[in-house]
Design a protein around this motif. Structure first.
Motif, mmCIF file in Angstrom:
data_model
loop_
_atom_site.group_PDB
_atom_site.id
_atom_site.type_symbol
_atom_site.label_atom_id
_atom_site.label_comp_id
_atom_site.label_asym_id
_atom_site.label_seq_id
_atom_site.Cartn_x
_atom_site.Cartn_y
_atom_site.Cartn_z
ATOM 1 N N LEU A 124 4.735 -0.151 -4.429
ATOM 2 C CA LEU A 124 5.834 -0.323 -3.332
ATOM 3 C C LEU A 124 6.698 -1.531 -3.246
ATOM 4 C CD1 LEU A 124 7.121 1.544 -1.002
ATOM 5 C CD2 LEU A 124 5.542 0.299 0.497
ATOM 6 N N ASP A 125 7.946 -1.375 -3.291
ATOM 7 C CA ASP A 125 8.307 -2.815 -3.307
ATOM 8 C C ASP A 125 8.775 -2.823 -1.587
ATOM 9 O OD1 ASP A 125 10.242 -4.788 -2.872
ATOM 10 O OD2 ASP A 125 11.817 -4.040 -3.848
ATOM 11 N N SER A 126 7.776 -3.447 -0.825
ATOM 12 C CA SER A 126 7.907 -3.601 0.675
ATOM 13 C C SER A 126 8.664 -4.965 0.832
ATOM 14 C CB SER A 126 6.333 -3.747 1.214
ATOM 15 O OG SER A 126 6.005 -4.811 0.490
ATOM 16 N N GLY A 127 9.334 -5.518 0.199
ATOM 17 C CA GLY A 127 10.193 -6.481 0.704
ATOM 18 C C GLY A 127 10.239 -7.654 -0.670
ATOM 19 N N MET A 128 9.771 -7.572 -1.794
ATOM 20 C CA MET A 128 9.832 -8.415 -2.688
ATOM 21 C C MET A 128 11.088 -8.332 -3.448
ATOM 22 S SD MET A 128 8.402 -11.416 -4.296
ATOM 23 C CE MET A 128 8.017 -12.033 -5.845
ATOM 24 N N GLY A 129 11.750 -6.999 -3.534
ATOM 25 C CA GLY A 129 13.060 -7.081 -4.094
ATOM 26 C C GLY A 129 12.890 -7.132 -5.716
ATOM 27 N N ARG A 130 11.598 -6.891 -6.206
ATOM 28 C CA ARG A 130 11.697 -7.045 -7.674
ATOM 29 C C ARG A 130 11.154 -5.873 -8.270
ATOM 30 N NH1 ARG A 130 7.755 -12.101 -9.173
ATOM 31 N NH2 ARG A 130 6.552 -10.400 -8.974
ATOM 32 N N LEU A 131 10.076 -5.631 -9.074
ATOM 33 C CA LEU A 131 9.657 -4.431 -9.416
ATOM 34 C C LEU A 131 8.964 -3.466 -8.365
ATOM 35 C CD1 LEU A 131 7.525 -5.432 -12.638
ATOM 36 C CD2 LEU A 131 9.800 -4.414 -12.295
ATOM 37 N N GLY A 132 9.043 -2.345 -8.222
ATOM 38 C CA GLY A 132 8.623 -1.536 -7.181
ATOM 39 C C GLY A 132 9.623 -0.511 -6.813
ATOM 40 N N THR A 133 8.879 0.617 -6.120
ATOM 41 C CA THR A 133 10.128 1.590 -5.205
ATOM 42 C C THR A 133 10.178 1.093 -3.909
ATOM 43 O OG1 THR A 133 8.640 2.827 -6.425
ATOM 44 C CG2 THR A 133 10.275 4.101 -4.864
ATOM 45 N N ARG A 134 11.538 0.819 -3.487
ATOM 46 C CA ARG A 134 11.989 0.531 -2.203
ATOM 47 C C ARG A 134 11.777 1.602 -1.090
ATOM 48 N NH1 ARG A 134 13.693 -4.898 -0.758
ATOM 49 N NH2 ARG A 134 15.622 -5.303 -2.150
ATOM 50 N N ASP A 135 11.882 2.560 -1.605
ATOM 51 C CA ASP A 135 11.952 3.497 -0.393
ATOM 52 C C ASP A 135 10.381 4.396 -0.688
ATOM 53 O OD1 ASP A 135 11.910 5.812 1.051
ATOM 54 O OD2 ASP A 135 13.145 6.946 -0.008
ATOM 55 N N PRO A 136 9.771 4.145 0.699
ATOM 56 C CA PRO A 136 8.287 4.721 0.640
ATOM 57 C C PRO A 136 8.039 6.181 0.425
ATOM 58 C CG PRO A 136 9.025 3.599 2.695
ATOM 59 C CD PRO A 136 10.064 3.453 1.951
ATOM 60 N N VAL A 137 8.931 7.058 0.783
ATOM 61 C CA VAL A 137 9.140 8.383 0.685
ATOM 62 C C VAL A 137 9.226 8.611 -0.907
ATOM 63 C CG1 VAL A 137 10.250 10.638 0.821
ATOM 64 C CG2 VAL A 137 10.133 8.755 2.862
ATOM 65 N N GLU A 138 9.929 7.900 -1.607
ATOM 66 C CA GLU A 138 10.138 8.006 -3.013
ATOM 67 C C GLU A 138 8.798 7.595 -3.543
ATOM 68 O OE1 GLU A 138 12.234 9.209 -4.988
ATOM 69 O OE2 GLU A 138 11.632 8.178 -7.100
ATOM 70 N N ALA A 139 8.266 6.412 -3.003
ATOM 71 C CA ALA A 139 7.033 5.840 -3.957
ATOM 72 C C ALA A 139 5.997 6.904 -3.743
ATOM 73 C CB ALA A 139 6.897 4.637 -3.044
ATOM 74 N N SER A 140 5.845 7.554 -2.632
ATOM 75 C CA SER A 140 5.122 8.613 -2.377
ATOM 76 C C SER A 140 5.130 9.874 -3.391
ATOM 77 C CB SER A 140 4.801 9.158 -1.057
ATOM 78 O OG SER A 140 4.627 8.195 -0.081
ATOM 79 N N ARG A 141 6.220 10.203 -3.623
ATOM 80 C CA ARG A 141 6.870 10.847 -4.623
ATOM 81 C C ARG A 141 6.116 10.560 -6.035
ATOM 82 N NH1 ARG A 141 11.611 12.692 -2.019
ATOM 83 N NH2 ARG A 141 12.894 11.117 -3.084
ATOM 84 N N VAL A 142 6.326 9.381 -6.370
ATOM 85 C CA VAL A 142 6.227 8.851 -7.550
ATOM 86 C C VAL A 142 4.497 9.130 -7.664
ATOM 87 C CG1 VAL A 142 5.634 6.890 -9.139
ATOM 88 C CG2 VAL A 142 7.890 7.343 -7.954
#
Ligand SMILES: *Cc1c(COP(=O)(O)O)cnc(C)c1O
Length: 392
Positions: A124-142
């Motif tokens: 999850l990209d919780s704020g680093m703004g680099r690798l990771g999914t920004r949206d937690p819903v989308e991250a849960s889908r992944v």
């Protein structure tokens, strides 16, 4: 034979730093030792062995070639997290070498499946703004997709902090921590064996709530301070010593200069020591007229321009400078009661300790020892607690 310049790494210090970090872990959280970038310039394989001997149970790197190096050196059974973005051939290699990889989109997950599958950690990209999914819903889908993709196993959930090392960050760290905690909670409840991890060295030292099931520590295992302060204050012991020697001593009369551009001109008679280390070794040019060096237990200023292969130091007139010819010179490390830390060098260059040790070039031979007892670069495994190294 004395090398012109040398990086000596005390593997026992890395082990002690890991033991020290492990002692701060609560609730059985695991220590993952980050040995990317050739172990922060200090040697990935020996650093990994030291870390495992000190209680680390995971390793982490950035790229596929780094996993291969560790596996080739006999580190076969320990889990290795490959944190970076990987091309298709790199994914294939990392998975073939039994690395855990990080995913952040369904498309990337499909690439993992196509590359042979394996264990994945959803980021999850919780704020680093680099690798990771920004949206937690989308991250849960992944994460859900990872569970449903044949050949793929959802092994972990992770994030990375942008400001863990900045104590006055207007609450940004706390926001990231809260967002990640919230996102991971439900997934972990559904699958309790998931390894939830977020903290780098700064985060684990800053807030025990960031430890979750595992911490990913790099800088601190090498005995450097993630906040750029004195590592000794946190009981961390620098593993690296960078040394050279006084190859020549020459008298320098008032008005004479040394080095390119005559950026040092003697204001009075003095002695100049010439040390065969320069920016070709990673001793950066920004240290021109801007560093100290230890010789025979005393601090001497680096004077003039750092060139590719040499630096000059002002040995003064107080001591018998001629007698210092051939003496060892410490650029990072201890000598007598004096010490120069990577943090000091970083401050002078307006950078971070990480960049100082990562910047040492391949021209500098790395040698390894355990509190003074020499080790070969790839031989003689540490007596590892985890018993992960079958002899090869
Ligand atoms: C490099 C890295 C770490 C280790 O950070 P340190 O500050 O050296 O402890 C942890 N996590 C990720 C994702 C990294 O890239």
């Amino acid at each position: 034979m004395r090398e012109r310049t040398q990086a000596r790494v005390n593997v026992a210090a890395i082990a002690r730093n890991c033991a020290r970090l492990s002692s701060e872990l609560r609730g059985g959280a695991a220590l993952c030792a980050v040995v990317k970038a050739d172990g922060y310039g200090q040697g990935a394989v020996q650093s990994a062995r030291g870390a495992l001997a000190g209680g680390a149970t995971w390793l982490a790197v950035a790229g596929a070639g780094e996993v291969r190096e560790l596996r080739d050196a006999g580190l076969r059974d320990v889990r290795i997290l490959v944190m970076g973005a990987l091309t298709m051939p790199e994914l294939e290699q990392a998975l073939a070498d039994d690395g855990d990889v990080v995913v952040w989109s369904e498309q990337y997950l499909q690439a993992v499946a196509a590359a042979g599958g394996g264990d994945v950690h959803v980021k999850l990209d919780s704020g680093m703004g680099r690798l990771g999914t920004r949206d937690p819903v989308e991250a849960s889908r992944v994460a859900a997709a990872a569970r449903n993709t044949p050949g793929v196993r959802l092994a972990g959930l992770m994030t990375h902090f942008a400001t863990a090392d900045e104590l006055s960050d207007d609450g940004f760290f706390a926001c990231q921590l809260a967002a990640f905690t919230e996102w991971a909670r439900e997934l972990k409840a559904e699958q309790p064996d998931l390894i939830v991890h977020a903290a780098n060295s700064a985060a684990m030292l800053r807030d025990a709530d960031a430890q979750f099931d595992m911490v990913r520590c790099g800088i601190a295992i090498y005995g450097m301070d993630p906040f750029g302060r004195d590592p000794a204050a946190r009981g961390l012991e620098p593993a690296l010593e960078l040394s050279s020697y006084v190859a020549d001593v020459k008298h320098c009369k008032e008005g004479e200069s040394s080095g390119y551009g005559r950026r040092f001109i003697a204001e009075h008679d003095t002695y100049i020591g010439v040390l065969p280390i320069g920016y070709g070794d990673g001793w950066r040019r920004g240290l021109s007229n801007n560093a100290d060096v230890l010789v025979a237990g005393h601090r001497y200023p680096l004077v003039g321009t750092v060139s590719m292969d040499n630096i000059t130091v002002d040995l003064g007139l107080d001591r018998d400078a001629e007698a210092l010819r051939g003496e060892r010179a410490i650029l990072i490390g201890f000598q007598g009661s004096e010490r120069i830390t990577a943090e000091e060098v970083a401050r002078r260059l307006d950078t971070i300790n990480y960049e100082i040790t990562c910047g040492l070039t391949s021209r500098v031979p790395r040698t390894y020892h355990r509190d003074g007892v020499a080790l070969d670069a790839y031989a003689a495994p540490m007596p590892a607690r985890t018993g992960d190294e079958s002899a090869t």
